[in-house]
Design an enzyme around this catalytic site. Structure first.
Site, PDB file in Angstrom:
ATOM      1  N   ARG A   1      20.245  -7.582 -42.653  1.00 16.85           N
ATOM      2  CA  ARG A   1      19.595  -6.368 -42.068  1.00 16.85           C
ATOM      3  C   ARG A   1      20.829  -5.312 -41.923  1.00 16.85           C
ATOM      4  O   ARG A   1      20.478  -3.964 -42.202  1.00 16.85           O
ATOM      5  CB  ARG A   1      18.836  -6.578 -40.655  1.00 16.85           C
ATOM      6  CG  ARG A   1      17.562  -7.624 -40.767  1.00 16.85           C
ATOM      7  CD  ARG A   1      16.753  -7.069 -39.555  1.00 16.85           C
ATOM      8  NE  ARG A   1      17.435  -7.842 -38.397  1.00 16.85           N
ATOM      9  CZ  ARG A   1      17.441  -9.185 -37.841  1.00 16.85           C
ATOM     10  NH1 ARG A   1      16.560  -9.999 -38.952  1.00 16.85           N
ATOM     11  NH2 ARG A   1      17.812  -9.738 -36.899  1.00 16.85           N
TER      12      ARG A   1
ATOM     13  N   LYS B   1      12.048   8.879 -32.048  1.00 12.45           N
ATOM     14  CA  LYS B   1      10.462   8.605 -32.582  1.00 12.45           C
ATOM     15  C   LYS B   1       9.697   7.727 -31.629  1.00 12.45           C
ATOM     16  O   LYS B   1      10.011   6.543 -31.312  1.00 12.45           O
ATOM     17  CB  LYS B   1      10.857   8.038 -33.961  1.00 12.45           C
ATOM     18  CG  LYS B   1       9.262   7.933 -34.736  1.00 12.45           C
ATOM     19  CD  LYS B   1       9.602   7.363 -36.065  1.00 12.45           C
ATOM     20  CE  LYS B   1       8.761   6.043 -35.845  1.00 12.45           C
ATOM     21  NZ  LYS B   1       8.775   5.136 -37.300  1.00 12.45           N
TER      22      LYS B   1
ATOM     23  N   GLU C   1       4.900  11.366 -33.626  1.00 17.42           N
ATOM     24  CA  GLU C   1       4.249  10.971 -34.703  1.00 17.42           C
ATOM     25  C   GLU C   1       2.692  10.191 -34.569  1.00 17.42           C
ATOM     26  O   GLU C   1       2.844   8.916 -34.409  1.00 17.42           O
ATOM     27  CB  GLU C   1       5.114   9.779 -35.458  1.00 17.42           C
ATOM     28  CG  GLU C   1       4.476   9.202 -36.651  1.00 17.42           C
ATOM     29  CD  GLU C   1       5.557   8.182 -37.456  1.00 17.42           C
ATOM     30  OE1 GLU C   1       6.344   7.675 -36.698  1.00 17.42           O
ATOM     31  OE2 GLU C   1       5.080   7.617 -38.366  1.00 17.42           O
TER      32      GLU C   1
ATOM     33  N   LYS D   1       5.653  14.423 -36.798  1.00 21.44           N
ATOM     34  CA  LYS D   1       5.517  13.795 -37.984  1.00 21.44           C
ATOM     35  C   LYS D   1       4.359  13.187 -38.236  1.00 21.44           C
ATOM     36  O   LYS D   1       3.902  12.211 -37.675  1.00 21.44           O
ATOM     37  CB  LYS D   1       6.687  12.623 -37.740  1.00 21.44           C
ATOM     38  CG  LYS D   1       6.642  11.605 -38.876  1.00 21.44           C
ATOM     39  CD  LYS D   1       7.695  10.624 -38.614  1.00 21.44           C
ATOM     40  CE  LYS D   1       7.673   9.493 -39.914  1.00 21.44           C
ATOM     41  NZ  LYS D   1       9.121   8.798 -40.058  1.00 21.44           N
TER      42      LYS D   1
HETATM   43  P1  13P Z   1       6.877   5.321 -44.155  1.00 22.18           P
HETATM   44  O1  13P Z   1       7.356   6.654 -44.858  1.00 22.18           O
HETATM   45  O2  13P Z   1       7.044   4.221 -44.830  1.00 22.18           O
HETATM   46  O3  13P Z   1       5.343   5.706 -43.634  1.00 22.18           O
HETATM   47  O4  13P Z   1       7.480   5.265 -42.880  1.00 22.18           O
HETATM   48  C1  13P Z   1       7.589   6.366 -42.206  1.00 22.18           C
HETATM   49  C2  13P Z   1       7.599   6.008 -40.326  1.00 22.18           C
HETATM   50  O5  13P Z   1       8.656   5.991 -39.759  1.00 22.18           O
HETATM   51  C3  13P Z   1       6.570   5.312 -40.085  1.00 22.18           C
HETATM   52  O6  13P Z   1       6.642   5.122 -38.682  1.00 22.18           O
END
Ligand code: 13P
Length: 341
Positions: free
Chosen positions: A48, A138, A179, A221
């Site tokens: 990772r 986030k 998000e 987002k």
């Molecule tokens: P994806 O663009 O692969 O959807 O991932 C963005 C993300 O941060 C999902 O939580």
């Protein structure tokens, strides 16, 4: 709530720099294991680290990427040469961010619906993350579309958690990325995606208002408004842009500085074309419209790497291409022909 907007405004200004977007590299332990397994790599801590180090050390990354979202483990890791991974980013002028939610659990009483956890102790955790260099955060809420769902209660629960998270972040001087992701899973139409996205964003901004979140000091987002992956009638970039922008204009206040889309499982070329279509739409939009992609930036790089140190350069070239093209799309200057250049 008393917040010091100066630090938040500085972070917002750096994240929203022209031509740049955000790299989401904050896959949780379970998700990164799935991604690595797909290219036959065992998900060890070292693998990772190697993978993330490869992404963050791509030459020229900062021309296209203003911020990178990290998972907690990565925030604490060091490169093979001993440099802290957040430091590798800040040295390039890239802002490190941190995924602070603790994933989703089923919402009791609401089959098929989920709520995101992680509010308890969040203020204290943010203090620690800041010490390690994180300046934005986030939190992802997940909404499923299906028979009879989403319910108003699932939407309200997720909106409430997002707003509580955002308020705690701002109080700690950390910019929240809010998000709410409506999943592409299913055979729902573009119109259904539009209806649900609009309903969810209304609820989220209502909750943010009630929680006294400073809209000027956050980023949104969202998903793009797209038909379900299994819907027989797929949409063109123009249709996606039209539906997405109509939805955003009805729900997102002008005070929000930037909208950074997730890719959500869209094909990487489609995700770029869709972003471009938003940015060439004839109606002028009040917000920055950019990308915060995970898979749509990383997928080709991961496929090229396959866990082999010898593939580092081609993997970084694959990331360079997607980062570059999305940067171009963020300015509305992308064409399909650029894919072959
Ligand atoms: P994806 O663009 O692969 O959807 O991932 C963005 C993300 O941060 C999902 O939580």
């Amino acid at each position: 709530m008393s917040i010091s907007t100066e630090a938040l405004a500085k972070t917002i200004a750096e994240l929203t720099a022209p031509g740049k977007g955000i790299l989401a590299a904050d896959e949780s332990s379970g998700t990164i294991e799935k991604r690595l397994k797909a290219v036959n790599v065992a998900s060890t801590e070292e693998a990772r680290r190697d993978y993330r180090e490869l992404l963050f050390s791509m030459p020229g990354l900062s021309a296209f990427i203003s911020g990178v979202i990290l998972f907690e483990e990565t925030l604490k890791q060091k490169t093979a040469a001993g440099v802290a991974l957040p430091q590798l980013l800040t040295a390039q002028g890239i802002v490190p961010g941190i995924k602070v939610d603790r994933g989703t659990v089923l919402l009791p009483g609401f089959p098929g619906e989920k709520v995101t956890q992680g509010l308890d102790g969040l203020a204290q955790r943010l203090g620690e993350y800041k010490q390690m260099g994180a300046r934005f955060a986030k939190w992802r809420a997940v909404i499923n579309i299906g028979a009879g769902i989403p319910t108003p209660q699932a939407i309200a629960s997720n909106a409430h958690a997002l707003a509580r998270y955002a308020a705690i972040c701002q109080e700690q001087g950390v910019v929240p990325i809010v998000e709410p992701e409506i999943l592409m899973d299913g055979d729902h139409t573009l119109a259904t995606s539009a209806r649900v996205t609009e309903e969810v964003l209304h609820a989220v901004f209502h909750a943010l208002h009630r929680q006294r979140v400073a809209l000027e000091c956050m980023l949104l987002k969202p998903n793009m408004v797209v038909p379900g992956a299994a819907c027989l009638e797929q949409a063109t970039p123009e249709q996606v842009a039209q539906a997405t922008l109509a939805c955003l204009r009805r729900t997102v206040p002008v005070a929000v500085p930037g909208i950074y889309f997730l890719s959500g499982g869209q094909d990487e070329v489609v995700a770029t074309a869709n972003l471009n279509a938003m940015n060439i739409h004839p109606e002028k939009q009040p917000w920055v419209l950019s990308f915060s992609y995970g898979r749509a930036l990383q997928a080709p790089a991961l496929k090229a790497w396959r866990g082999e140190g010898a593939n580092k350069t081609i993997a970084q070239q694959a990331l360079y291409k997607r980062a570059n093209l999305n940067s171009v799309a963020r300015e509305g200057k992308y064409t399909a022909a650029m894919e072959n250049e």
